[in-house]
Scaffold this motif. Structure first.
Motif, PDB file in Angstrom:
ATOM      1  N   LYS A  91       0.794  -1.231   0.000  1.00  0.00           N
ATOM      2  CA  LYS A  91       0.000   0.000   0.000  1.00  0.00           C
ATOM      3  C   LYS A  91       0.829   1.285   0.000  1.00  0.00           C
ATOM      4  O   LYS A  91       0.587   2.190  -0.783  1.00  0.00           O
ATOM      5  N   ASP A  92       1.794   1.387   0.925  1.00  0.00           N
ATOM      6  CA  ASP A  92       2.540   2.634   1.072  1.00  0.00           C
ATOM      7  C   ASP A  92       3.871   2.365   1.778  1.00  0.00           C
ATOM      8  O   ASP A  92       4.196   1.216   2.094  1.00  0.00           O
ATOM      9  N   THR A  93       4.613   3.429   2.038  1.00  0.00           N
ATOM     10  CA  THR A  93       5.930   3.299   2.666  1.00  0.00           C
ATOM     11  C   THR A  93       5.822   2.712   4.066  1.00  0.00           C
ATOM     12  O   THR A  93       6.663   1.892   4.461  1.00  0.00           O
ATOM     13  N   ASP A  94       4.808   3.083   4.813  1.00  0.00           N
ATOM     14  CA  ASP A  94       4.620   2.511   6.153  1.00  0.00           C
ATOM     15  C   ASP A  94       4.431   0.999   6.074  1.00  0.00           C
ATOM     16  O   ASP A  94       5.007   0.253   6.876  1.00  0.00           O
ATOM     17  N   ALA A  95       3.643   0.546   5.105  1.00  0.00           N
ATOM     18  CA  ALA A  95       3.425  -0.899   4.932  1.00  0.00           C
ATOM     19  C   ALA A  95       4.725  -1.595   4.524  1.00  0.00           C
ATOM     20  O   ALA A  95       4.995  -2.721   4.951  1.00  0.00           O
ATOM     21  N   LEU A  96       5.544  -0.922   3.733  1.00  0.00           N
ATOM     22  CA  LEU A  96       6.829  -1.482   3.315  1.00  0.00           C
ATOM     23  C   LEU A  96       7.761  -1.652   4.515  1.00  0.00           C
ATOM     24  O   LEU A  96       8.377  -2.712   4.691  1.00  0.00           O
ATOM     25  N   ILE A  97       7.831  -0.640   5.361  1.00  0.00           N
ATOM     26  CA  ILE A  97       8.683  -0.693   6.559  1.00  0.00           C
ATOM     27  C   ILE A  97       8.179  -1.771   7.519  1.00  0.00           C
ATOM     28  O   ILE A  97       8.961  -2.527   8.093  1.00  0.00           O
ATOM     29  N   GLN A  98       6.866  -1.874   7.659  1.00  0.00           N
ATOM     30  CA  GLN A  98       6.279  -2.910   8.524  1.00  0.00           C
ATOM     31  C   GLN A  98       6.576  -4.305   7.975  1.00  0.00           C
ATOM     32  O   GLN A  98       6.903  -5.216   8.731  1.00  0.00           O
ATOM     33  N   ALA A  99       6.492  -4.462   6.660  1.00  0.00           N
ATOM     34  CA  ALA A  99       6.788  -5.762   6.041  1.00  0.00           C
ATOM     35  C   ALA A  99       8.243  -6.148   6.281  1.00  0.00           C
ATOM     36  O   ALA A  99       8.536  -7.307   6.598  1.00  0.00           O
ATOM     37  N   LYS A 100       9.141  -5.186   6.168  1.00  0.00           N
ATOM     38  CA  LYS A 100      10.557  -5.469   6.427  1.00  0.00           C
ATOM     39  C   LYS A 100      10.742  -5.961   7.861  1.00  0.00           C
ATOM     40  O   LYS A 100      11.427  -6.961   8.103  1.00  0.00           O
ATOM     41  N   LYS A 101      10.112  -5.282   8.794  1.00  0.00           N
ATOM     42  CA  LYS A 101      10.214  -5.665  10.201  1.00  0.00           C
ATOM     43  C   LYS A 101       9.693  -7.096  10.408  1.00  0.00           C
ATOM     44  O   LYS A 101      10.344  -7.910  11.071  1.00  0.00           O
ATOM     45  N   GLU A 102       8.539  -7.406   9.828  1.00  0.00           N
ATOM     46  CA  GLU A 102       7.948  -8.740   9.974  1.00  0.00           C
ATOM     47  C   GLU A 102       8.835  -9.814   9.356  1.00  0.00           C
ATOM     48  O   GLU A 102       9.006 -10.894   9.932  1.00  0.00           O
ATOM     49  N   GLY A 107      13.323 -14.159  10.618  1.00  0.00           N
ATOM     50  CA  GLY A 107      14.665 -14.629  10.291  1.00  0.00           C
ATOM     51  C   GLY A 107      15.033 -14.509   8.821  1.00  0.00           C
ATOM     52  O   GLY A 107      16.006 -15.120   8.376  1.00  0.00           O
ATOM     53  N   ILE A 108      14.298 -13.719   8.070  1.00  0.00           N
ATOM     54  CA  ILE A 108      14.574 -13.546   6.640  1.00  0.00           C
ATOM     55  C   ILE A 108      15.447 -12.307   6.449  1.00  0.00           C
ATOM     56  O   ILE A 108      15.121 -11.229   6.943  1.00  0.00           O
ATOM     57  N   GLU A 109      16.548 -12.474   5.739  1.00  0.00           N
ATOM     58  CA  GLU A 109      17.457 -11.355   5.460  1.00  0.00           C
ATOM     59  C   GLU A 109      16.828 -10.453   4.401  1.00  0.00           C
ATOM     60  O   GLU A 109      16.385 -10.923   3.351  1.00  0.00           O
ATOM     61  N   VAL A 110      16.802  -9.148   4.686  1.00  0.00           N
ATOM     62  CA  VAL A 110      16.143  -8.181   3.805  1.00  0.00           C
ATOM     63  C   VAL A 110      17.140  -7.099   3.403  1.00  0.00           C
ATOM     64  O   VAL A 110      17.868  -6.576   4.245  1.00  0.00           O
ATOM     65  N   ILE A 111      17.148  -6.756   2.125  1.00  0.00           N
ATOM     66  CA  ILE A 111      17.929  -5.630   1.621  1.00  0.00           C
ATOM     67  C   ILE A 111      16.972  -4.458   1.454  1.00  0.00           C
ATOM     68  O   ILE A 111      15.903  -4.598   0.884  1.00  0.00           O
ATOM     69  N   GLY A 112      17.377  -3.276   1.921  1.00  0.00           N
ATOM     70  CA  GLY A 112      16.570  -2.078   1.717  1.00  0.00           C
ATOM     71  C   GLY A 112      15.935  -1.585   2.992  1.00  0.00           C
ATOM     72  O   GLY A 112      16.232  -2.117   4.062  1.00  0.00           O
ATOM     73  N   PRO A 113      15.102  -0.575   2.851  1.00  0.00           N
ATOM     74  CA  PRO A 113      14.488  -0.081   1.626  1.00  0.00           C
ATOM     75  C   PRO A 113      15.493   0.630   0.707  1.00  0.00           C
ATOM     76  O   PRO A 113      16.396   1.312   1.152  1.00  0.00           O
ATOM     77  N   THR A 114      15.258   0.434  -0.576  1.00  0.00           N
ATOM     78  CA  THR A 114      16.037   1.078  -1.621  1.00  0.00           C
ATOM     79  C   THR A 114      15.154   2.126  -2.273  1.00  0.00           C
ATOM     80  O   THR A 114      14.033   1.833  -2.670  1.00  0.00           O
ATOM     81  N   ASN A 115      15.688   3.345  -2.379  1.00  0.00           N
ATOM     82  CA  ASN A 115      14.943   4.447  -2.979  1.00  0.00           C
ATOM     83  C   ASN A 115      15.222   4.490  -4.476  1.00  0.00           C
ATOM     84  O   ASN A 115      16.323   4.838  -4.887  1.00  0.00           O
ATOM     85  N   HIS A 116      14.238   4.135  -5.281  1.00  0.00           N
ATOM     86  CA  HIS A 116      14.348   4.212  -6.742  1.00  0.00           C
ATOM     87  C   HIS A 116      13.670   5.490  -7.264  1.00  0.00           C
ATOM     88  O   HIS A 116      13.394   5.590  -8.446  1.00  0.00           O
ATOM     89  N   ILE A 118      10.936   6.679  -7.944  1.00  0.00           N
ATOM     90  CA  ILE A 118       9.526   6.521  -8.310  1.00  0.00           C
ATOM     91  C   ILE A 118       8.879   5.376  -7.538  1.00  0.00           C
ATOM     92  O   ILE A 118       7.661   5.258  -7.523  1.00  0.00           O
ATOM     93  N   ILE A 119       9.712   4.554  -6.916  1.00  0.00           N
ATOM     94  CA  ILE A 119       9.253   3.497  -6.020  1.00  0.00           C
ATOM     95  C   ILE A 119      10.259   3.336  -4.890  1.00  0.00           C
ATOM     96  O   ILE A 119      11.410   3.750  -5.014  1.00  0.00           O
ATOM     97  N   GLN A 120       9.815   2.744  -3.793  1.00  0.00           N
ATOM     98  CA  GLN A 120      10.690   2.326  -2.687  1.00  0.00           C
ATOM     99  C   GLN A 120      10.541   0.814  -2.613  1.00  0.00           C
ATOM    100  O   GLN A 120       9.427   0.296  -2.727  1.00  0.00           O
ATOM    101  N   SER A 121      11.647   0.080  -2.395  1.00  0.00           N
ATOM    102  CA  SER A 121      11.583  -1.377  -2.428  1.00  0.00           C
ATOM    103  C   SER A 121      12.450  -2.032  -1.371  1.00  0.00           C
ATOM    104  O   SER A 121      13.453  -1.461  -0.943  1.00  0.00           O
ATOM    105  N   ILE A 122      12.039  -3.253  -0.986  1.00  0.00           N
ATOM    106  CA  ILE A 122      12.882  -4.131  -0.190  1.00  0.00           C
ATOM    107  C   ILE A 122      13.011  -5.441  -0.964  1.00  0.00           C
ATOM    108  O   ILE A 122      12.153  -5.774  -1.789  1.00  0.00           O
ATOM    109  N   TYR A 123      14.097  -6.182  -0.672  1.00  0.00           N
ATOM    110  CA  TYR A 123      14.389  -7.405  -1.420  1.00  0.00           C
ATOM    111  C   TYR A 123      14.755  -8.538  -0.476  1.00  0.00           C
ATOM    112  O   TYR A 123      15.437  -8.321   0.527  1.00  0.00           O
ATOM    113  N   PHE A 124      14.332  -9.762  -0.833  1.00  0.00           N
ATOM    114  CA  PHE A 124      14.652 -10.953  -0.054  1.00  0.00           C
ATOM    115  C   PHE A 124      14.414 -12.171  -0.948  1.00  0.00           C
ATOM    116  O   PHE A 124      13.985 -12.027  -2.100  1.00  0.00           O
TER     117      PHE A 124
END
Length: 190
Positions: A91-102, A107-116, A118-124
């Motif tokens: 949905k939004d940046t808050d949801a992205l940050i919450q997803a990273k935390k979860e 125990g999942i390694e996450v890269i980001g958030p990466t600022n592109h 036009i989008i913000q992203s995390i990777y795993f």
């Protein structure tokens, strides 16, 4: 011809049950369908498979095949690991940050958030080694209009030179980033 939408995108998996458990428990997708046969319907080859389908939201379906009689899964070694990935929108940046935390709490390694820009992203990665991206759109209509206006010129230049065209270099310029930061500060203060 008019394509209405992507019905599903299918990838191979190492273990159908493990894959369903990952996508349902980690990404909260619903497991919607399983099909298993001893022959491939399109080619008639004798190759048993389990085909699973997961609801990726808004009519989008993510599917996987487990192929127990095929050689072990691998990836194209000539393609960098970051290239082939499945991007899912939140949905939004808050949801992205919450997803990273979860994800990290599981125990999942996450890269980001990466600022592109036009989008913000995390990777795993999922248990099959598929790279996943969770993303949220941060572009303004003005930004997308500017990118739309240069897309064909960029493609033409790339096809001739195989060098990165500069028509959209403003996305990552210091001046643009500072202007964007100033606009965000104004929005927050009002």
């Amino acid at each position: 011809m008019y394509i209405q939408q992507i019905h599903h995108v299918a990838y191979r998996c190492k273990d159908a049950k493990e894959t369903v458990e990952f996508y349902t428990s980690v990404l909260n997708m619903n497991f919607i369908l399983a099909i298993a046969e001893d022959r491939v319907p399109s080619t008639k080859e004798p190759d048993p498979y389990m085909h699973i389908f997961l609801d990726a939201g808004m009519g989008n379906i993510l599917a996987f095949f487990e192929l127990p009689n095929s050689p072990d899964m691998d990836r194209d070694r000539n393609t960098p690991q970051w290239v082939q990935h499945i991007a899912l929108q939140v949905k939004d940046t808050d949801a992205l940050i919450q997803a990273k935390k979860e994800l990290e709490e599981k125990g999942i390694e996450v890269i980001g958030p990466t600022n592109h820009e036009i989008i913000q992203s995390i990777y795993f990665f999922d248990p099959n080694g598929h790279r996943l991206e969770l993303t949220t759109v941060t572009a303004t209509a003005e930004m997308m209009n500017k990118l739309d206006a240069v897309k064909w010129d960029m493609l033409e230049e790339w096809s001739k030179t195989k060098r990165a065209p500069k028509q959209a270099a403003w996305l990552h310029s210091q001046e643009f980033t500072e202007q964007k930061d100033d606009r965000l500060e104004e929005e927050v203060s009002t």
